[in-house]
Motif scaffolding. Structure first.
Motif, PDB file in Angstrom:
ATOM      1  N   GLU A   1     -13.140  42.086  -7.505  1.00  0.00           N
ATOM      2  CA  GLU A   1     -11.952  42.952  -7.471  1.00  0.00           C
ATOM      3  C   GLU A   1     -11.590  43.315  -6.025  1.00  0.00           C
ATOM      4  N   GLU A   2     -12.601  43.543  -5.200  1.00  0.00           N
ATOM      5  CA  GLU A   2     -12.322  43.830  -3.797  1.00  0.00           C
ATOM      6  C   GLU A   2     -11.692  42.626  -3.105  1.00  0.00           C
ATOM      7  N   ARG A   3     -12.171  41.444  -3.457  1.00  0.00           N
ATOM      8  CA  ARG A   3     -11.618  40.229  -2.859  1.00  0.00           C
ATOM      9  C   ARG A   3     -10.186  40.002  -3.314  1.00  0.00           C
ATOM     10  N   ILE A   4      -9.926  40.263  -4.590  1.00  0.00           N
ATOM     11  CA  ILE A   4      -8.557  40.160  -5.101  1.00  0.00           C
ATOM     12  C   ILE A   4      -7.651  41.122  -4.351  1.00  0.00           C
ATOM     13  N   ALA A   5      -8.125  42.356  -4.155  1.00  0.00           N
ATOM     14  CA  ALA A   5      -7.318  43.356  -3.459  1.00  0.00           C
ATOM     15  C   ALA A   5      -7.024  42.909  -2.027  1.00  0.00           C
ATOM     16  N   ARG A   6      -8.032  42.302  -1.366  1.00  0.00           N
ATOM     17  CA  ARG A   6      -7.822  41.858   0.012  1.00  0.00           C
ATOM     18  C   ARG A   6      -6.768  40.756   0.073  1.00  0.00           C
ATOM     19  N   ILE A   7      -6.893  39.780  -0.827  1.00  0.00           N
ATOM     20  CA  ILE A   7      -5.934  38.666  -0.815  1.00  0.00           C
ATOM     21  C   ILE A   7      -4.545  39.154  -1.228  1.00  0.00           C
ATOM     22  N   GLN A   8      -4.505  40.087  -2.193  1.00  0.00           N
ATOM     23  CA  GLN A   8      -3.207  40.626  -2.618  1.00  0.00           C
ATOM     24  C   GLN A   8      -2.523  41.378  -1.477  1.00  0.00           C
ATOM     25  N   ALA A   9      -3.329  41.999  -0.611  1.00  0.00           N
ATOM     26  CA  ALA A   9      -2.743  42.711   0.526  1.00  0.00           C
ATOM     27  C   ALA A   9      -2.107  41.733   1.506  1.00  0.00           C
ATOM     28  N   GLU A  10      -2.621  40.518   1.535  1.00  0.00           N
ATOM     29  CA  GLU A  10      -2.103  39.500   2.440  1.00  0.00           C
ATOM     30  C   GLU A  10      -1.003  38.661   1.803  1.00  0.00           C
ATOM     31  N   GLU A  11      -1.077  38.506   0.487  1.00  0.00           N
ATOM     32  CA  GLU A  11      -0.126  37.661  -0.231  1.00  0.00           C
ATOM     33  C   GLU A  11       0.305  38.383  -1.507  1.00  0.00           C
ATOM     34  N   ASP A  12       1.474  38.062  -1.983  1.00  0.00           N
ATOM     35  CA  ASP A  12       1.959  38.654  -3.230  1.00  0.00           C
ATOM     36  C   ASP A  12       1.464  37.792  -4.389  1.00  0.00           C
ATOM     37  N   LEU A  13       0.185  38.003  -4.791  1.00  0.00           N
ATOM     38  CA  LEU A  13      -0.415  37.147  -5.814  1.00  0.00           C
ATOM     39  C   LEU A  13       0.236  37.317  -7.175  1.00  0.00           C
ATOM     40  N   ALA A  14       0.847  38.461  -7.391  1.00  0.00           N
ATOM     41  CA  ALA A  14       1.470  38.685  -8.695  1.00  0.00           C
ATOM     42  C   ALA A  14       2.699  37.804  -8.891  1.00  0.00           C
ATOM     43  N   ARG A  15       3.218  37.255  -7.791  1.00  0.00           N
ATOM     44  CA  ARG A  15       4.440  36.441  -7.904  1.00  0.00           C
ATOM     45  C   ARG A  15       4.283  35.168  -7.076  1.00  0.00           C
ATOM     46  N   VAL A  16       3.194  34.459  -7.342  1.00  0.00           N
ATOM     47  CA  VAL A  16       2.957  33.225  -6.604  1.00  0.00           C
ATOM     48  C   VAL A  16       4.031  32.204  -6.958  1.00  0.00           C
ATOM     49  N   ARG A  17       4.741  31.750  -5.960  1.00  0.00           N
ATOM     50  CA  ARG A  17       5.771  30.722  -6.131  1.00  0.00           C
ATOM     51  C   ARG A  17       5.589  29.683  -5.031  1.00  0.00           C
ATOM     52  N   PRO A  18       6.085  28.476  -5.222  1.00  0.00           N
ATOM     53  CA  PRO A  18       6.048  27.494  -4.135  1.00  0.00           C
ATOM     54  C   PRO A  18       6.817  28.019  -2.929  1.00  0.00           C
ATOM     55  N   ASP A  19       6.504  27.484  -1.771  1.00  0.00           N
ATOM     56  CA  ASP A  19       7.167  27.932  -0.550  1.00  0.00           C
ATOM     57  C   ASP A  19       8.599  27.413  -0.446  1.00  0.00           C
ATOM     58  N   LEU A  20       8.970  26.483  -1.320  1.00  0.00           N
ATOM     59  CA  LEU A  20      10.347  25.976  -1.405  1.00  0.00           C
ATOM     60  C   LEU A  20      10.795  26.063  -2.858  1.00  0.00           C
ATOM     61  N   ASP A  21      12.026  26.523  -3.092  1.00  0.00           N
ATOM     62  CA  ASP A  21      12.495  26.615  -4.470  1.00  0.00           C
ATOM     63  C   ASP A  21      13.163  25.320  -4.902  1.00  0.00           C
ATOM     64  N   GLY A  22      13.629  25.299  -6.128  1.00  0.00           N
ATOM     65  CA  GLY A  22      14.210  24.081  -6.690  1.00  0.00           C
ATOM     66  C   GLY A  22      15.426  23.587  -5.926  1.00  0.00           C
ATOM     67  N   ASN A  23      16.272  24.508  -5.490  1.00  0.00           N
ATOM     68  CA  ASN A  23      17.465  24.100  -4.742  1.00  0.00           C
ATOM     69  C   ASN A  23      17.093  23.425  -3.429  1.00  0.00           C
ATOM     70  N   ALA A  24      16.096  23.987  -2.740  1.00  0.00           N
ATOM     71  CA  ALA A  24      15.659  23.395  -1.477  1.00  0.00           C
ATOM     72  C   ALA A  24      15.049  22.016  -1.714  1.00  0.00           C
ATOM     73  N   ILE A  25      14.301  21.882  -2.795  1.00  0.00           N
ATOM     74  CA  ILE A  25      13.678  20.589  -3.117  1.00  0.00           C
ATOM     75  C   ILE A  25      14.757  19.528  -3.336  1.00  0.00           C
ATOM     76  N   MET A  26      15.790  19.864  -4.113  1.00  0.00           N
ATOM     77  CA  MET A  26      16.869  18.890  -4.379  1.00  0.00           C
ATOM     78  C   MET A  26      17.602  18.521  -3.093  1.00  0.00           C
ATOM     79  N   GLU A  27      17.832  19.521  -2.239  1.00  0.00           N
ATOM     80  CA  GLU A  27      18.576  19.252  -1.004  1.00  0.00           C
ATOM     81  C   GLU A  27      17.763  18.396  -0.035  1.00  0.00           C
ATOM     82  N   LEU A  28      16.490  18.722   0.144  1.00  0.00           N
ATOM     83  CA  LEU A  28      15.659  18.000   1.101  1.00  0.00           C
ATOM     84  C   LEU A  28      15.353  16.577   0.654  1.00  0.00           C
TER      85      LEU A  28
END
Length: 491
Positions: free
Chosen positions: A411-438
């Motif tokens: 739980e402490e490790r989860i809290a540490r990583i959550q403080a650094e990243e928004d783990l509750a809303r993990v999404r790719p660094d590029l969305d679908g629109n960016a993927i289609m365009e690139l």
């Protein structure tokens, strides 16, 4: 308060009980208000059932039950201009609902209903008086009434004595009562859990003899009673009664099926006993009252063990992948009981994930594994924490302490990583629109595959900056035959 003028069925109230009923009327003046309306119209009205029982136990609720000599049509007429709203969903059973000053009132015409022994619903016949109505009640502690506005107490079946003794009996013979409505057998288990009362031995005997009669009852009615049981003060007592009488076999056979399976983690008790301990552990961890999803997951978490039991060459028992089998069995059972889809999904997911934590203490988990744990649990993470902690039932204090320390560390490790990243809303660094365009591709399955690839990278390595994400996308595109103008490794 005054005692009923009919000495044959009047019961003397103690001063404390008089105060309890007086307090009910004081807190809820609506009770006498409605009583006076019925009295002026020449009709009898009595507070009855659970409302009286709970007042005598010192538990004031917002739902009040009444019985009356008035017909449903007459009741509706009397409520006009007084009730804030009325409803007639129970009209076929003689019940009219009303709301007034935050209270829910249900007013039912005196009944002397009967069942034909085959159909799942009662054939309603209006009774001629209060005693007819009380005779058809499920248990004596629910067969007491207080007239309003007169406050005369009526108790023809000794409910007051049974309330004091903490015992459940039926007004008539148990066989007759359960023959009229088999659901009353589940109510006995539910009240044992809710009120923490004992069940009279003749009642238990009738429940055992007549368990198969529960098949006459719809899945929805069984579901509702079972849900109330599991939310009770002591659901374990009710669950034991269901298993011991054979009632569980009629709608939740997986629970009884645990009784013969020996848990390899704690060979001093079987999986059935382990499950009940896990349920109690989970209840102790609840913060905001009964949590049905958590309690049901605790109850079902090991139901896959009977089907996966194996004995190795060294004689050790194993239950490999029982969480997968258990999740499937849980889904089938809850669908049969017609629970809502979102409730089923939540319980099934918890059963499926309840073993994921084990192995963490051996130092095998990377940050990637922690991200996946959090992402897979999603909104259920807090419940998964509670379920996993509840599953530790070993009597070996050193082992229990080590597991608790391991989970604290997770739980402490989860809290540490959550403080650094928004783990509750993990999404790719590029969305679908960016993927289609690139990649210069249209919407379709290929976009989804690229999106999932980037999400896997996100889980494995954490957030990527924009140029890294683009480079990874181009690399993936080339591997899948997509022509990419820019050279690999550039943004």
């Amino acid at each position: 308060m005054t005692d009923s003028p009919a000495p044959s069925h009047a019961r003397a109230l103690s001063q404390a009980q008089r105060r309890a009923l007086s307090e009910l009327v004081r807190v809820f003046p609506v009770i006498d208000e409605i009583g006076e309306r019925f009295d002026r119209a020449g009709h009898e009205l009595h507070l009855v059932g659970g409302s009286v029982r709970d007042a005598l136990l010192g538990r004031l609720g917002n739902d009040l039950d009444f019985t009356t000599s008035a017909t449903p049509d007459q009741t509706l007429d009397l409520l006009k201009g007084w009730a804030e709203t009325t409803w007639e969903t129970g009209r076929e059973f003689g019940t009219i609902g009303a709301a007034r000053r935050g209270l829910r009132l249900e007013i039912t015409t005196y009944r002397a209903e009967a069942y034909d022994g085959v159909s799942r619903n009662p054939v309603v016949e209006y009774g001629t008086g209060l005693e007819d109505d009380l005779r058809r009640r499920d248990f004596t502690v629910n067969a007491m009434a207080v007239s309003v506005p007169g406050h005369a107490f009526t108790d023809p079946y000794g409910g007051l004595e049974d309330l004091a003794a903490g015992v459940l009996r039926t007004p008539g013979t148990p066989r007759q009562s359960f023959g009229d409505d088999p659901l009353r057998m589940l109510r006995a288990a539910r009240f044992a859990a809710q009120l923490e009362f004992d069940v009279d031995p003749p009642v238990v005997a009738a429940m055992t003899e007549m368990a198969t009669d529960l098949r006459r009852i719809t899945a929805e009615r069984i579901r509702d009673e079972f849900t109330k049981l599991l939310a009770g003060e002591d659901p374990v007592a009710g669950l034991r009664l269901l298993v011991d009488t054979g009632l569980a076999d009629q709608f939740l056979p997986e629970l009884s099926g645990l009784k013969l399976e020996i848990d390899e983690h704690a060979q001093h008790k079987d999986v059935y006993e382990h499950t009940l301990i896990v349920l109690r552990n989970a209840m102790r961890l609840e913060k905001d009252g009964p949590d049905f999803v958590l309690r049901m997951a605790a109850l079902m978490h090991d139901v896959g063990k009977p089907a996966t039991k194996a004995i190795g060459p060294d004689g050790r028992v194993s239950f490999h992948h029982h969480e997968v089998v258990g999740a499937r069995l849980t889904k089938v059972r809850m669908k049969a009981l017609k629970y809502p889809k979102d409730t089923i999904s939540a319980v099934v997911e918890l059963v499926s994930l309840h073993l994921r934590f084990y192995g963490y203490g051996r130092g095998e988990w990377t940050d990637s594994a922690v991200r996946r744990y959090v992402t897979d649990a999603g909104d259920l993470l807090s419940r998964l924490h509670l379920l996993t902690r509840s599953d530790v039932t070993t009597r070996n204090r050193r082992k229990a302490a080590a597991l608790a320390a391991d989970y604290d560390a997770l739980e402490e490790r989860i809290a540490r990583i959550q403080a650094e990243e928004d783990l509750a809303r993990v999404r790719p660094d590029l969305d679908g629109n960016a993927i289609m365009e690139l990649l210069d591709i249209p919407a379709g399955p290929l976009v989804g595959k690229a999106w999932r690839h980037l999400k896997e990278l996100r889980l494995e390595h954490g957030p990527l900056d924009h140029d890294e994400a683009v480079a990874e996308l181009y690399r993936w595109g080339r591997e899948h035959g997509i022509e990419v103008d820019r050279p690999a490794g550039t943004g």
